[in-house]
Design a protein around this motif. Structure first.
Motif, PDB file in Angstrom:
ATOM      1  N   ASN A   1      75.875   3.596  46.759  1.00 16.84           N
ATOM      2  CA  ASN A   1      75.977   3.767  45.094  1.00 16.84           C
ATOM      3  C   ASN A   1      75.732   2.622  44.495  1.00 16.84           C
ATOM      4  OD1 ASN A   1      76.415   5.356  42.935  1.00 16.84           O
ATOM      5  ND2 ASN A   1      78.825   5.437  42.840  1.00 16.84           N
TER       6      ASN A   1
ATOM      7  N   ALA B   1      78.704   6.540  37.613  1.00 13.99           N
ATOM      8  CA  ALA B   1      79.024   7.991  37.108  1.00 13.99           C
ATOM      9  C   ALA B   1      79.250   8.195  35.707  1.00 13.99           C
ATOM     10  CB  ALA B   1      79.645   8.965  38.166  1.00 13.99           C
TER      11      ALA B   1
ATOM     12  N   TYR C   1      85.878   4.476  32.077  1.00 14.26           N
ATOM     13  CA  TYR C   1      87.053   4.630  33.005  1.00 14.26           C
ATOM     14  C   TYR C   1      88.443   4.353  32.531  1.00 14.26           C
ATOM     15  CZ  TYR C   1      82.992   4.981  36.048  1.00 14.26           C
ATOM     16  OH  TYR C   1      81.737   5.411  36.696  1.00 14.26           O
TER      17      TYR C   1
ATOM     18  N   ARG D   1      91.127   7.487  36.292  1.00 14.65           N
ATOM     19  CA  ARG D   1      89.680   7.488  36.617  1.00 14.65           C
ATOM     20  C   ARG D   1      89.150   6.105  37.095  1.00 14.65           C
ATOM     21  NH1 ARG D   1      87.212   9.351  31.213  1.00 14.65           N
ATOM     22  NH2 ARG D   1      89.236   8.009  30.792  1.00 14.65           N
TER      23      ARG D   1
ATOM     24  N   VAL E   1      87.005   3.022  39.294  1.00 12.66           N
ATOM     25  CA  VAL E   1      85.868   2.443  39.778  1.00 12.66           C
ATOM     26  C   VAL E   1      86.092   1.229  40.633  1.00 12.66           C
ATOM     27  CG1 VAL E   1      84.876   1.634  37.788  1.00 12.66           C
ATOM     28  CG2 VAL E   1      83.427   2.118  39.393  1.00 12.66           C
TER      29      VAL E   1
ATOM     30  N   GLN F   1      88.088   6.321  48.205  1.00 11.21           N
ATOM     31  CA  GLN F   1      87.174   7.541  47.889  1.00 11.21           C
ATOM     32  C   GLN F   1      87.861   8.849  48.120  1.00 11.21           C
ATOM     33  OE1 GLN F   1      84.120   6.006  50.481  1.00 11.21           O
ATOM     34  NE2 GLN F   1      82.753   5.670  48.668  1.00 11.21           N
TER      35      GLN F   1
ATOM     36  N   GLU G   1      85.617   5.814  42.447  1.00 12.72           N
ATOM     37  CA  GLU G   1      84.169   5.535  42.872  1.00 12.72           C
ATOM     38  C   GLU G   1      83.694   4.111  43.186  1.00 12.72           C
ATOM     39  OE1 GLU G   1      80.406   5.764  39.462  1.00 12.72           O
ATOM     40  OE2 GLU G   1      82.471   6.643  39.146  1.00 12.72           O
TER      41      GLU G   1
END
Length: 551
Positions: free
Chosen positions: A219, A223, A227, A251, A253, A294, A299
């Motif tokens: 990845n 997305a 965040y 949220r 990452v 994860q 993310e």
């Protein structure tokens, strides 16, 4: 016969029973556990399973068995159940054979005996086998091909990148017939290497890191645009922050330039980490942490180089090298440190062509029967020497200091003393490196001025710790060595930084930008240990919550 089968094969009945017992305890509810005492008996059992329409999820086979060794057995077992995942049980002396078996019979893992406790050494391997089997079903595991030159620095970088990101690949030398055929099919020449051929047949000529990452399914694209928490760096501190941040509903990452794990992920063995009395490899520890993050919803972005950070109102904006950016309420800076460059003459040109920074797991098997040298006197260098001693004829540890006691843990010093093919040379430095196509010899200098030329193709460097924080120039306060200042260290005579806006002192791990926290080795005055890095990552999330509540 409705349950898929886990089969274990070992000619030692006690070992066979122990493996089956451990497997049954962990997997017995969802898998049928079968065991056999020889390759012939196992093949007979597999034929019966095939006739009855059963399925085999994974096979664990001992390497050293009479009449038919583990590799010979797996070759025939693949004819019956080609999609069953395969692991080889080996003793330490068989490690090289196990690595070779990856190319011979597509072995997925090799498991060193003894595997006790199974929770740490057996189950993570079997988990990976059955997860892969369930994911691919009756399809072959996607395999990336790399065609390159043995002494190509860029070929080495691509191989190491894929290995550290747990991407299966097969290596082909451009000088050998099959490698030449692949180059021809790809419309490439030996000058184009490395050539990366993806499972769907796309050929990439001398690709960049992000191109490789995207091609193999890692990845690389966020997305979302915004965040709650951006974690920069995927080492122990960053993974610790991501696990706690995501598990607490933020949220989250992670942005990683190379591969999750950092320097700790390259360690062959960490033996002083709390809760692992028998030690754990850096790869295993950090892979568990990544999967844990994860699972909580974090993310992970790979092969993304962060080039800038700024406060934009209440947002904290992270800028990437390609000009794109993402924003969040808060940031945890956990970029760790890098090994300092070797100052010896000629070393820059030979990096990746005999001179390697870090453990370089892809290169260790190539040391077989040769003399390898390791530069450094801290734990990472000692762990590398122990690891390389399994492959190399001899390993010489070159230490600038007068003793190991000041920089290396006692347990590791004792290990090195007990390994016959490891030598330690104190008060010794590398003055020059020599070679045309690759490293051929070193000029080393002892403290009394005596110099000596030694022949070697392998030099592994573990010297010092340098933070990669130049990209923060003019943005965040750092000390004279480039480490990021936080909390009380930002106060001068009790006064807050001039640009500080909140009506409070900076929190303990907070940088000179409110809402940007720092964890792990990149932080000024931090303790350079895996456990402390993980702890700081978790603590940073607690302070993130406090910051968000106080805004």
């Amino acid at each position: 016969m409705s349950l898929p089968i886990l089969l274990t094969v070992d000619d030692d009945p006690s070992v066979s029973r122990t493996v089956a017992r451990d497997l049954r305890r962990q997997y017995g509810e969802h898998y049928r556990i079968m065991r056999a005492d020889s390759g012939m008996d196992a093949l007979e059992a597999l034929r019966e399973v095939k006739l009855r329409g059963g399925t085999v999820a994974a096979i664990l086979a001992d390497y050293r068995m009479p009449q038919m060794d583990g590799i010979q057995f797996l070759e025939q077992a693949m004819d019956l159940f080609p999609h069953a995942r395969r692991a080889l049980l080996t003793a330490y002396a068989d490690t090289e054979a196990a690595i070779q078996a990856i190319n011979v019979v597509d072995v997925d893992h090799y498991l060193l005996k003894p595997w006790d406790p199974p929770e740490e050494k057996l189950y993570p391997v079997v988990d990976a086998l059955v997860e892969t089997w369930k994911a691919v079903g009756e399809q072959e595991v996607a395999e990336t091909k790399i065609v390159g030159h043995r002494w190509s620095a860029r070929s080495y970088e691509v191989r190491e990148f894929l290995a550290r990101n747990s991407v299966p690949y097969r290596w082909y030398s451009a000088d050998e017939p099959e490698g030449a055929r692949l180059l021809e099919a790809a419309g490439a020449t030996p000058e184009d290497v490395p050539v990366v051929i993806t499972p769907d047949g796309e050929a990439l000529r001398s690709p960049s890191g992000p191109e490789v990452a995207a091609a193999v399914g890692l990845n690389t694209t966020p997305a979302e645009d915004f965040y709650d928490l951006i974690v920069i760096g995927g080492g122990p501190a960053g993974l610790g922050a991501a696990v706690y941040g995501a598990s607490e509903g933020l949220r989250t990452v992670i942005v990683e330039r190379d591969a999750t794990g950092g320097q700790a992920g390259q360690s062959s063995r960490i033996e002083n980490y709390l809760g692992f009395p028998d030690g754990v490899s850096g790869t295993q520890l950090t892979d568990r942490a990544r999967r844990q993050a994860q699972r909580f919803g974090a993310e992970v972005l790979t092969a993304r180089d962060v080039m800038g950070l700024e406060a934009r109102g209440s947002s904290r904006v992270v800028k990437f090298g390609d000009g794109t950016e993402i924003a969040a309420h808060s940031v945890v800076l956990a970029t760790g440190v890098s090994y300092r460059a070797l100052a010896a003459g000629g070393s820059e040109d030979l990096t990746g062509r005999g001179i390697y920074y870090g453990a370089a797991s892809t290169e260790a098997p190539n040391c077989s029967g040769q003399d390898a040298y390791v530069v450094g006197g801290a734990n990472s260098a000692g762990q590398a020497a122990v690891y390389l001693s399994r492959f190399a004829k001899s390993v010489t540890l070159l230490v600038r200091g007068e003793s190991l006691e000041r920089s290396m843990s006692h347990y590791l010093i004792e290990q090195l003393r007990g390994i016959d093919n490891v030598n330690v040379r104190l008060r010794t430095t590398v003055e020059e490196t020599h070679g045309e196509e690759h490293l051929e010899r070193l000029t080393i200098c002892e403290g009394d001025g005596f110099t000596e030329a030694v022949a070697t193709n392998h030099l592994f460097v573990f010297i010092g710790a340098a933070p990669r924080t130049e990209w923060l120039d003019g943005t965040i306060s750092r000390d004279q060595n480039g480490f990021v200042l936080t909390g009380p260290d930002l106060l001068v005579d009790g006064r807050r930084p001039r640009a500080w806006r909140p009506d409070r002192d900076p929190y303990y791990l907070e940088s000179s930008i409110p809402g940007v926290f720092v964890a792990g080795d990149v932080r000024s005055q931090s303790v350079k240990r895996v456990a402390s890095a993980v702890g700081e990552g978790a603590m940073a999330v607690t302070l993130v919550h406090r910051y968000l509540e106080d805004r």
